[in-house]
Design an enzyme around this catalytic site. Structure first.
Site, PDB file in Angstrom:
ATOM      1  N   ARG A   1     -10.301   1.163   7.848  1.00 29.30           N
ATOM      2  CA  ARG A   1      -9.895  -0.263   7.881  1.00 29.30           C
ATOM      3  C   ARG A   1     -10.957  -1.060   8.465  1.00 29.30           C
ATOM      4  O   ARG A   1     -10.718  -2.491   8.439  1.00 29.30           O
ATOM      5  CB  ARG A   1      -8.648  -0.385   9.007  1.00 29.30           C
ATOM      6  CG  ARG A   1      -7.425  -0.872   8.200  1.00 29.30           C
ATOM      7  CD  ARG A   1      -6.450  -0.614   9.370  1.00 29.30           C
ATOM      8  NE  ARG A   1      -5.249  -1.346   9.505  1.00 29.30           N
ATOM      9  CZ  ARG A   1      -3.993  -0.686   9.058  1.00 29.30           C
ATOM     10  NH1 ARG A   1      -3.974   0.242   8.357  1.00 29.30           N
ATOM     11  NH2 ARG A   1      -3.046  -1.562   8.932  1.00 29.30           N
TER      12      ARG A   1
ATOM     13  N   ARG B   1      -0.924  -9.089  12.974  1.00 26.21           N
ATOM     14  CA  ARG B   1      -1.433  -8.075  11.900  1.00 26.21           C
ATOM     15  C   ARG B   1      -2.272  -8.586  10.734  1.00 26.21           C
ATOM     16  O   ARG B   1      -3.230  -8.197  10.522  1.00 26.21           O
ATOM     17  CB  ARG B   1      -0.353  -7.279  11.359  1.00 26.21           C
ATOM     18  CG  ARG B   1       0.159  -6.254  12.328  1.00 26.21           C
ATOM     19  CD  ARG B   1       1.856  -5.855  12.088  1.00 26.21           C
ATOM     20  NE  ARG B   1       1.754  -5.305  10.926  1.00 26.21           N
ATOM     21  CZ  ARG B   1       2.848  -5.104  10.298  1.00 26.21           C
ATOM     22  NH1 ARG B   1       3.810  -5.444  10.642  1.00 26.21           N
ATOM     23  NH2 ARG B   1       2.746  -4.410   8.907  1.00 26.21           N
TER      24      ARG B   1
ATOM     25  N   LYS C   1       0.761  -1.149   0.006  1.00 30.65           N
ATOM     26  CA  LYS C   1      -0.135  -0.072   0.011  1.00 30.65           C
ATOM     27  C   LYS C   1       0.812   1.279  -0.043  1.00 30.65           C
ATOM     28  O   LYS C   1       0.630   2.177  -0.600  1.00 30.65           O
ATOM     29  CB  LYS C   1      -0.891  -0.183   1.343  1.00 30.65           C
ATOM     30  CG  LYS C   1      -1.812  -1.202   1.282  1.00 30.65           C
ATOM     31  CD  LYS C   1      -2.724  -1.063   2.554  1.00 30.65           C
ATOM     32  CE  LYS C   1      -2.027  -1.006   3.840  1.00 30.65           C
ATOM     33  NZ  LYS C   1      -1.513  -2.184   4.295  1.00 30.65           N
TER      34      LYS C   1
ATOM     35  N   ARG D   1      12.012  -5.490   4.914  1.00 29.64           N
ATOM     36  CA  ARG D   1      11.576  -4.009   4.693  1.00 29.64           C
ATOM     37  C   ARG D   1      12.426  -3.071   5.422  1.00 29.64           C
ATOM     38  O   ARG D   1      12.756  -3.288   6.520  1.00 29.64           O
ATOM     39  CB  ARG D   1      10.193  -3.739   4.903  1.00 29.64           C
ATOM     40  CG  ARG D   1       9.837  -2.395   5.230  1.00 29.64           C
ATOM     41  CD  ARG D   1       8.583  -1.995   5.036  1.00 29.64           C
ATOM     42  NE  ARG D   1       7.564  -2.511   6.138  1.00 29.64           N
ATOM     43  CZ  ARG D   1       6.452  -2.300   6.637  1.00 29.64           C
ATOM     44  NH1 ARG D   1       5.671  -1.788   5.588  1.00 29.64           N
ATOM     45  NH2 ARG D   1       6.097  -2.754   7.707  1.00 29.64           N
TER      46      ARG D   1
ATOM     47  N   ARG E   1      10.840  -1.541  11.000  1.00 29.28           N
ATOM     48  CA  ARG E   1       9.685  -1.292  12.135  1.00 29.28           C
ATOM     49  C   ARG E   1       9.617  -2.474  12.948  1.00 29.28           C
ATOM     50  O   ARG E   1       9.960  -3.414  12.701  1.00 29.28           O
ATOM     51  CB  ARG E   1       8.453  -1.314  11.152  1.00 29.28           C
ATOM     52  CG  ARG E   1       8.067   0.122  10.719  1.00 29.28           C
ATOM     53  CD  ARG E   1       7.085   0.370   9.697  1.00 29.28           C
ATOM     54  NE  ARG E   1       5.874  -0.473   9.991  1.00 29.28           N
ATOM     55  CZ  ARG E   1       4.827  -0.551   9.148  1.00 29.28           C
ATOM     56  NH1 ARG E   1       4.834   0.271   8.220  1.00 29.28           N
ATOM     57  NH2 ARG E   1       3.641  -0.975   9.743  1.00 29.28           N
TER      58      ARG E   1
HETATM   59  P1  AP5 Z   1       4.826  -1.714   2.002  1.00 29.53           P
HETATM   60  O1  AP5 Z   1       4.602  -0.574   0.606  1.00 29.53           O
HETATM   61  O2  AP5 Z   1       5.567  -0.947   2.858  1.00 29.53           O
HETATM   62  O3  AP5 Z   1       3.567  -2.241   2.512  1.00 29.53           O
HETATM   63  P2  AP5 Z   1       2.157  -1.772   3.056  1.00 29.53           P
HETATM   64  O4  AP5 Z   1       1.034  -2.262   2.534  1.00 29.53           O
HETATM   65  O5  AP5 Z   1       2.245  -0.312   3.315  1.00 29.53           O
HETATM   66  O6  AP5 Z   1       2.574  -2.486   4.619  1.00 29.53           O
HETATM   67  P3  AP5 Z   1       2.107  -1.787   5.918  1.00 29.53           P
HETATM   68  O7  AP5 Z   1       3.074  -2.815   6.819  1.00 29.53           O
HETATM   69  O8  AP5 Z   1       2.531  -0.557   6.163  1.00 29.53           O
HETATM   70  O9  AP5 Z   1       0.916  -2.162   6.061  1.00 29.53           O
HETATM   71  P4  AP5 Z   1       0.107  -2.436   7.372  1.00 29.53           P
HETATM   72  O10 AP5 Z   1      -1.300  -2.074   7.181  1.00 29.53           O
HETATM   73  O11 AP5 Z   1       0.532  -3.423   8.430  1.00 29.53           O
HETATM   74  O12 AP5 Z   1       0.660  -0.956   8.382  1.00 29.53           O
HETATM   75  P5  AP5 Z   1       0.272   0.502   8.778  1.00 29.53           P
HETATM   76  O13 AP5 Z   1       1.338   1.330   8.704  1.00 29.53           O
HETATM   77  O14 AP5 Z   1      -1.020   0.801   7.726  1.00 29.53           O
HETATM   78  O15 AP5 Z   1       5.770  -2.946   1.268  1.00 29.53           O
HETATM   79  C1  AP5 Z   1       6.080  -3.759   2.105  1.00 29.53           C
HETATM   80  C2  AP5 Z   1       7.774  -4.270   1.877  1.00 29.53           C
HETATM   81  O16 AP5 Z   1       7.615  -4.991   0.412  1.00 29.53           O
HETATM   82  C3  AP5 Z   1       8.648  -3.127   1.387  1.00 29.53           C
HETATM   83  O17 AP5 Z   1       9.942  -3.666   1.675  1.00 29.53           O
HETATM   84  C4  AP5 Z   1       8.560  -2.969   0.098  1.00 29.53           C
HETATM   85  O18 AP5 Z   1       9.772  -2.575  -0.524  1.00 29.53           O
HETATM   86  C5  AP5 Z   1       8.121  -4.368  -0.300  1.00 29.53           C
HETATM   87  N1  AP5 Z   1       7.305  -4.416  -1.854  1.00 29.53           N
HETATM   88  C6  AP5 Z   1       6.292  -3.538  -2.142  1.00 29.53           C
HETATM   89  N2  AP5 Z   1       5.769  -3.990  -2.966  1.00 29.53           N
HETATM   90  C7  AP5 Z   1       6.322  -5.119  -3.477  1.00 29.53           C
HETATM   91  C8  AP5 Z   1       6.300  -6.016  -4.769  1.00 29.53           C
HETATM   92  N3  AP5 Z   1       5.573  -5.832  -5.643  1.00 29.53           N
HETATM   93  N4  AP5 Z   1       7.097  -7.078  -4.978  1.00 29.53           N
HETATM   94  C9  AP5 Z   1       8.231  -7.080  -3.866  1.00 29.53           C
HETATM   95  N5  AP5 Z   1       8.350  -6.347  -2.829  1.00 29.53           N
HETATM   96  C10 AP5 Z   1       7.427  -5.458  -2.471  1.00 29.53           C
HETATM   97  O19 AP5 Z   1      -0.368   0.195  10.011  1.00 29.53           O
HETATM   98  C11 AP5 Z   1       0.422   0.030  11.383  1.00 29.53           C
HETATM   99  C12 AP5 Z   1      -0.414  -0.023  12.500  1.00 29.53           C
HETATM  100  O20 AP5 Z   1      -0.809   1.023  12.893  1.00 29.53           O
HETATM  101  C13 AP5 Z   1      -1.572  -1.164  12.672  1.00 29.53           C
HETATM  102  O21 AP5 Z   1      -1.262  -2.550  12.803  1.00 29.53           O
HETATM  103  C14 AP5 Z   1      -2.316  -0.459  13.485  1.00 29.53           C
HETATM  104  O22 AP5 Z   1      -1.948  -0.603  14.828  1.00 29.53           O
HETATM  105  C15 AP5 Z   1      -2.305   1.087  13.144  1.00 29.53           C
HETATM  106  N6  AP5 Z   1      -3.348   1.679  12.400  1.00 29.53           N
HETATM  107  C16 AP5 Z   1      -3.000   2.163  11.309  1.00 29.53           C
HETATM  108  N7  AP5 Z   1      -4.090   2.313  10.632  1.00 29.53           N
HETATM  109  C17 AP5 Z   1      -4.943   2.153  11.429  1.00 29.53           C
HETATM  110  C18 AP5 Z   1      -6.534   2.470  11.387  1.00 29.53           C
HETATM  111  N8  AP5 Z   1      -7.051   2.802  10.094  1.00 29.53           N
HETATM  112  N9  AP5 Z   1      -7.258   1.763  12.327  1.00 29.53           N
HETATM  113  C19 AP5 Z   1      -6.598   1.228  13.445  1.00 29.53           C
HETATM  114  N10 AP5 Z   1      -5.360   1.135  13.653  1.00 29.53           N
HETATM  115  C20 AP5 Z   1      -4.368   1.599  12.580  1.00 29.53           C
HETATM  116 MG    MG Z   2       2.736   1.045   5.020  1.00 36.10          MG
END
Ligand code: AP5
Ligand code: MG
Ligand code: ZN
Length: 212
Positions: free
Chosen positions: A88, A171, A13, A127, A160
């Site tokens: 979400r 997660r 994402k 990552r 992270r």
């Molecule tokens: P990356 O682009 O970083 O993936 P991402 O989908 O952004 O993953 P996140 O870990 O950020 O998602 P998340 O939903 O768990 O975390 P968030 O920060 O939203 O890609 C991942 C890796 O793969 C990278 O190394 C990249 O280079 C590589 N990659 C990407 N595409 C690729 C491809 N096609 N091929 C190969 N490699 C690739 O949330 C974190 C925490 O915050 C949650 O757990 C929760 O506690 C809280 N939170 C956030 N939003 C909310 C909400 N709306 N409600 C409640 N809690 C929330």
């Molecule tokens: Mg992210």
């Protein structure tokens, strides 16, 4: 254009949102980035969010909703955006609808980037992220030019805290608990599109651009 990206943890994402924001001149909004920044700064919201974020559970809806509401109350509120990681839950989606209605900013699309669970651990264990400019790298699939250093801003890269394997599994569990209902919510409004997130970064990006 106003987009929501939905997908599993590590599903790309953030990576795709960054590319889309540059190409289409959209504000990239990641609630995960906002929460991690609040935790880092030790703000009252950050202190409340920390146990949820570090253990891989969802922060309570009210808290995230309020963060987004504050953003859309500002005079410089986003009018064209790509949201990554919010809404979400259906409760968040309904709340966000009321914000958008009030500001007369209808959604363009909600897009699911679908990635199989087996691929997720591989992606997250490699990552590296830049806390300063939010660029994301992968040791194998998308390495920075100099190890440990951000190509975009030169800042140090970090791993992270919630990318430990046990937390990643938590997660994923949380994602699967909420996601079917969330998808149904957008599907019912005719807003949902799906792309495969299984290819490399440029292939996934091309898939996204095609449906836009
Ligand atoms: P990356 O682009 O970083 O993936 P991402 O989908 O952004 O993953 P996140 O870990 O950020 O998602 P998340 O939903 O768990 O975390 P968030 O920060 O939203 O890609 C991942 C890796 O793969 C990278 O190394 C990249 O280079 C590589 N990659 C990407 N595409 C690729 C491809 N096609 N091929 C190969 N490699 C690739 O949330 C974190 C925490 O915050 C949650 O757990 C929760 O506690 C809280 N939170 C956030 N939003 C909310 C909400 N709306 N409600 C409640 N809690 C929330
Ligand atoms: Mg992210
Ligand atoms: Zn950087």
């Amino acid at each position: 254009m106003r987009l929501i990206l939905i997908g599993p943890p590590g599903g790309g994402k953030g990576t795709q949102a960054k590319l889309l924001s540059q190409e289409y001149n959209l504000r990239h909004i990641s609630t995960g980035d906002i929460l991690r920044e609040a935790v880092r700064l030790g703000t009252p919201a950050g202190k409340k969010a920390q146990p949820f974020v570090t253990s891989g559970r969802l922060v309570p809806d009210d808290m995230v909703n309020e963060i987004v509401n504050e953003l859309f109350k500002r005079a410089d509120r986003p009018t064209d955006f790509v949201l990554d990681g919010y809404p979400r839950t259906v409760a968040q989606a309904k709340y966000f609808d009321t914000i958008l209605k009030k500001r007369k900013l209808p959604l363009t699309k909600a897009i699911l980037i679908d990635v199989p669970d087996e691929e997720i651990v591989r992606r997250l264990s490699g990552r590296w992220s830049c806390p300063a400019c939010k660029a994301t790298y992968h040791a194998e699939f998308n390495p920075s030019k100099t190890a440990g250093k951000c190509d975009a801003c030169g800042g140090p890269l970090i791993q992270r805290e919630d990318d430990k394997e046990a937390t990643v599994r938590r997660r994923l569990e949380v994602y699967h608990q909420n996601n079917a209902d969330l998808l149904d919510y957008f599907r019912a409004q005719g807003l949902l599109r799906e792309v495969s997130g299984a290819g490399d970064i440029q292939t996934v990006y091309a898939n996204l651009v095609r449906i836009l």
